[in-house]
Structures are given as structure tokens and as C-alpha cells.
Write a protein that holds these residues in place. Structure first.
Motif, PDB file in Angstrom:
ATOM      1  N   LYS A   4      41.145  68.646 116.581  1.00  0.00           N
ATOM      2  CA  LYS A   4      41.425  69.887 115.850  1.00  0.00           C
ATOM      3  C   LYS A   4      42.901  70.243 115.961  1.00  0.00           C
ATOM      4  O   LYS A   4      43.526  70.653 114.993  1.00  0.00           O
ATOM      5  CB  LYS A   4      40.595  71.047 116.407  1.00  0.00           C
ATOM      6  CG  LYS A   4      39.145  71.001 116.032  1.00  0.00           C
ATOM      7  CD  LYS A   4      38.436  72.218 116.610  1.00  0.00           C
ATOM      8  CE  LYS A   4      36.949  72.132 116.418  1.00  0.00           C
ATOM      9  NZ  LYS A   4      36.257  73.257 117.030  1.00  0.00           N
ATOM     10  N   THR A   7      44.938  67.917 113.742  1.00  0.00           N
ATOM     11  CA  THR A   7      44.755  68.267 112.336  1.00  0.00           C
ATOM     12  C   THR A   7      45.554  69.513 111.988  1.00  0.00           C
ATOM     13  O   THR A   7      46.250  69.552 110.974  1.00  0.00           O
ATOM     14  CB  THR A   7      43.257  68.489 112.033  1.00  0.00           C
ATOM     15  OG1 THR A   7      42.550  67.298 112.349  1.00  0.00           O
ATOM     16  CG2 THR A   7      43.042  68.845 110.573  1.00  0.00           C
ATOM     17  N   LEU A   8      45.470  70.538 112.826  1.00  0.00           N
ATOM     18  CA  LEU A   8      46.205  71.778 112.570  1.00  0.00           C
ATOM     19  C   LEU A   8      47.707  71.527 112.605  1.00  0.00           C
ATOM     20  O   LEU A   8      48.441  71.990 111.731  1.00  0.00           O
ATOM     21  CB  LEU A   8      45.826  72.856 113.586  1.00  0.00           C
ATOM     22  CG  LEU A   8      46.514  74.205 113.389  1.00  0.00           C
ATOM     23  CD1 LEU A   8      46.176  74.782 112.016  1.00  0.00           C
ATOM     24  CD2 LEU A   8      46.105  75.170 114.471  1.00  0.00           C
ATOM     25  N   SER A  80      44.154  75.401 100.505  1.00  0.00           N
ATOM     26  CA  SER A  80      44.091  76.586 101.353  1.00  0.00           C
ATOM     27  C   SER A  80      44.158  77.842 100.507  1.00  0.00           C
ATOM     28  O   SER A  80      44.633  77.819  99.377  1.00  0.00           O
ATOM     29  CB  SER A  80      45.212  76.591 102.401  1.00  0.00           C
ATOM     30  OG  SER A  80      46.457  76.817 101.789  1.00  0.00           O
ATOM     31  N   SER A 114      42.411  80.492 105.013  1.00  0.00           N
ATOM     32  CA  SER A 114      41.315  79.531 105.064  1.00  0.00           C
ATOM     33  C   SER A 114      41.859  78.171 104.637  1.00  0.00           C
ATOM     34  O   SER A 114      42.378  78.012 103.531  1.00  0.00           O
ATOM     35  CB  SER A 114      40.189  79.952 104.111  1.00  0.00           C
ATOM     36  OG  SER A 114      39.188  78.951 104.077  1.00  0.00           O
ATOM     37  N   THR A 115      41.745  77.201 105.533  1.00  0.00           N
ATOM     38  CA  THR A 115      42.212  75.837 105.270  1.00  0.00           C
ATOM     39  C   THR A 115      41.096  74.874 105.640  1.00  0.00           C
ATOM     40  O   THR A 115      40.731  74.778 106.809  1.00  0.00           O
ATOM     41  CB  THR A 115      43.474  75.523 106.100  1.00  0.00           C
ATOM     42  OG1 THR A 115      44.448  76.527 105.855  1.00  0.00           O
ATOM     43  CG2 THR A 115      44.039  74.162 105.735  1.00  0.00           C
ATOM     44  N   GLY A 117      38.001  75.155 105.302  1.00  0.00           N
ATOM     45  CA  GLY A 117      36.880  75.849 105.916  1.00  0.00           C
ATOM     46  C   GLY A 117      37.181  76.470 107.271  1.00  0.00           C
ATOM     47  O   GLY A 117      36.354  77.164 107.834  1.00  0.00           O
ATOM     48  N   LYS A 118      38.368  76.239 107.809  1.00  0.00           N
ATOM     49  CA  LYS A 118      38.772  76.828 109.090  1.00  0.00           C
ATOM     50  C   LYS A 118      39.581  78.101 108.813  1.00  0.00           C
ATOM     51  O   LYS A 118      40.499  78.093 108.001  1.00  0.00           O
ATOM     52  CB  LYS A 118      39.651  75.858 109.890  1.00  0.00           C
ATOM     53  CG  LYS A 118      39.014  74.519 110.120  1.00  0.00           C
ATOM     54  CD  LYS A 118      38.241  74.515 111.395  1.00  0.00           C
ATOM     55  CE  LYS A 118      37.756  73.100 111.653  1.00  0.00           C
ATOM     56  NZ  LYS A 118      36.480  73.038 112.216  1.00  0.00           N
ATOM     57  N   ILE A 119      39.240  79.166 109.507  1.00  0.00           N
ATOM     58  CA  ILE A 119      39.915  80.446 109.331  1.00  0.00           C
ATOM     59  C   ILE A 119      40.947  80.641 110.437  1.00  0.00           C
ATOM     60  O   ILE A 119      40.658  80.417 111.611  1.00  0.00           O
ATOM     61  CB  ILE A 119      38.911  81.624 109.372  1.00  0.00           C
ATOM     62  CG1 ILE A 119      37.793  81.418 108.357  1.00  0.00           C
ATOM     63  CG2 ILE A 119      39.630  82.959 109.179  1.00  0.00           C
ATOM     64  CD1 ILE A 119      38.231  81.309 106.929  1.00  0.00           C
ATOM     65  N   THR A 120      42.145  81.043 110.039  1.00  0.00           N
ATOM     66  CA  THR A 120      43.186  81.432 110.992  1.00  0.00           C
ATOM     67  C   THR A 120      43.780  82.758 110.526  1.00  0.00           C
ATOM     68  O   THR A 120      43.584  83.174 109.379  1.00  0.00           O
ATOM     69  CB  THR A 120      44.305  80.380 111.110  1.00  0.00           C
ATOM     70  OG1 THR A 120      44.858  80.130 109.824  1.00  0.00           O
ATOM     71  CG2 THR A 120      43.800  79.083 111.713  1.00  0.00           C
ATOM     72  N   SER A 136      43.392  81.419 115.954  1.00  0.00           N
ATOM     73  CA  SER A 136      42.161  80.911 115.343  1.00  0.00           C
ATOM     74  C   SER A 136      41.204  82.092 115.172  1.00  0.00           C
ATOM     75  O   SER A 136      41.397  83.160 115.759  1.00  0.00           O
ATOM     76  CB  SER A 136      41.535  79.840 116.230  1.00  0.00           C
ATOM     77  OG  SER A 136      41.156  80.401 117.467  1.00  0.00           O
ATOM     78  N   ASP A 138      38.411  82.547 116.417  1.00  0.00           N
ATOM     79  CA  ASP A 138      37.758  82.953 117.663  1.00  0.00           C
ATOM     80  C   ASP A 138      38.741  83.576 118.671  1.00  0.00           C
ATOM     81  O   ASP A 138      38.409  83.794 119.817  1.00  0.00           O
ATOM     82  CB  ASP A 138      36.991  81.794 118.296  1.00  0.00           C
ATOM     83  CG  ASP A 138      37.873  80.607 118.652  1.00  0.00           C
ATOM     84  OD1 ASP A 138      39.102  80.664 118.418  1.00  0.00           O
ATOM     85  OD2 ASP A 138      37.339  79.611 119.158  1.00  0.00           O
TER      86      ASP A 138
END
Length: 147
Positions: A4, A7-8, A80, A114-115, A117-120, A136, A138
Motif C-alpha cells: 500500500k 502504491t501510494l 481520482s 478518492s484514488t 477506491g482508497k480515500i485520503t 488515510s 482511518d
């Protein structure tokens, strides 16, 4: 570094490179697949401005009173999406972390991103000095850049 994180980091690096070569373009120069994907996703978008960023297309637009942007591949695939959100919609864990890490800072602007499906969250903090920080969904700190 885990998968992860790699990737980020790769996305942020590519985003930085792409952002450094942006060029405003007329909507007639945007591929039909991109315009179709955008109109389907955001049929009520207003005040639409396009940029070509390397091999991608960025669109800035408004939905109601909220600023948005999205980045598309030439095929029409959304890479994104980003929107401004009110400070009070920032997750509590992030707000708490910011207050602890930047006690003299003031949250100026919050972007929901949103990138894949991941939210930041990108948070602009005014203080000494002004910084932009990413978290992130979370509440985990990702990075800080001077503003």
C-alpha cells in the motif's frame, strides 16, 4: 515499505510529475470517452475547466457550491476524484491527530480524495509554518509538505 505504501508513493510521485506539466485545454480537445465518463459521473457539474496533465485529463468543476476535480485517463477511466469538504466533516481521528501535532495550527481547507477506491484527506494548516498534510481514511498520517 508495504505494498500500500509503495502504491501510494508511486501515485503521489506520478501525480507530482503530471501536475508539473499541466496545460489548459478547450473541451473540444478532450477525448470523447473522457467527456462521456465525466458527464455520466457528474451530470449536474457547472463551471467546467479542463487541463491536460501529461497523458491524463484533469477537470475542475462545481457541484452546487462545492469545488470538485477529477482526473481521467484518455480511455475515460477515472483515476481520482477530489472535493472540498467542510472542516467539521474531517474524521475525528484526523482532527485529533492534527490538534496534537500542530497545536498552534488552524485547519484552513480540507479535501476528500478518492484514488482507486482508497480515500485520503489533504488538510491545509495555517500556522508556523503553513503545511499541507495527508491522512488515510482511518486516521493514519501519510505525509507533510510545506505550503
Amino acid at each position: 515499505m508495504n505494498c500500500k505504501g509503495i502504491t501510494l508513493a508511486a501515485f503521489l510521485l506520478v501525480g507530482g510529475i503530471v501536475n508539473s506539466h499541466a496545460q489548459d485545454i478547450d473541451s473540444k480537445n478532450v477525448p470523447a470517452a473522457v467527456k462521456m465518463a465525466f458527464s455520466k459521473a457528474y451530470p449536474k457539474a457547472k463551471d467546467i475547466d479542463w487541463e491536460k496533465k501529461g497523458i491524463t485529463y484533469k477537470v475542475d468543476f462545481d457541484l452546487g457550491k462545492t469545488d470538485h476535480s477529477a482526473i481521467y485517463a484518455a480511455t475515460g477511466k477515472n483515476i481520482s476524484s477530489e472535493k472540498d469538504i467542510p472542516n467539521n466533516q474531517l474524521p475525528a481521528a484526523i482532527a485529533k491527530s492534527i490538534k496534537a501535532k500542530y497545536p498552534k495550527g488552524r485547519i484552513d481547507d480540507v479535501d476528500w480524495i478518492s484514488t482507486g477506491g482508497k480515500i485520503t484527506y489533504k488538510v491545509d494548516i495555517e500556522g508556523t509554518p503553513d503545511v499541507n498534510v495527508w491522512y488515510s481514511a482511518d486516521g493514519k498520517f501519510i505525509k507533510e509538505l510545506a505550503d
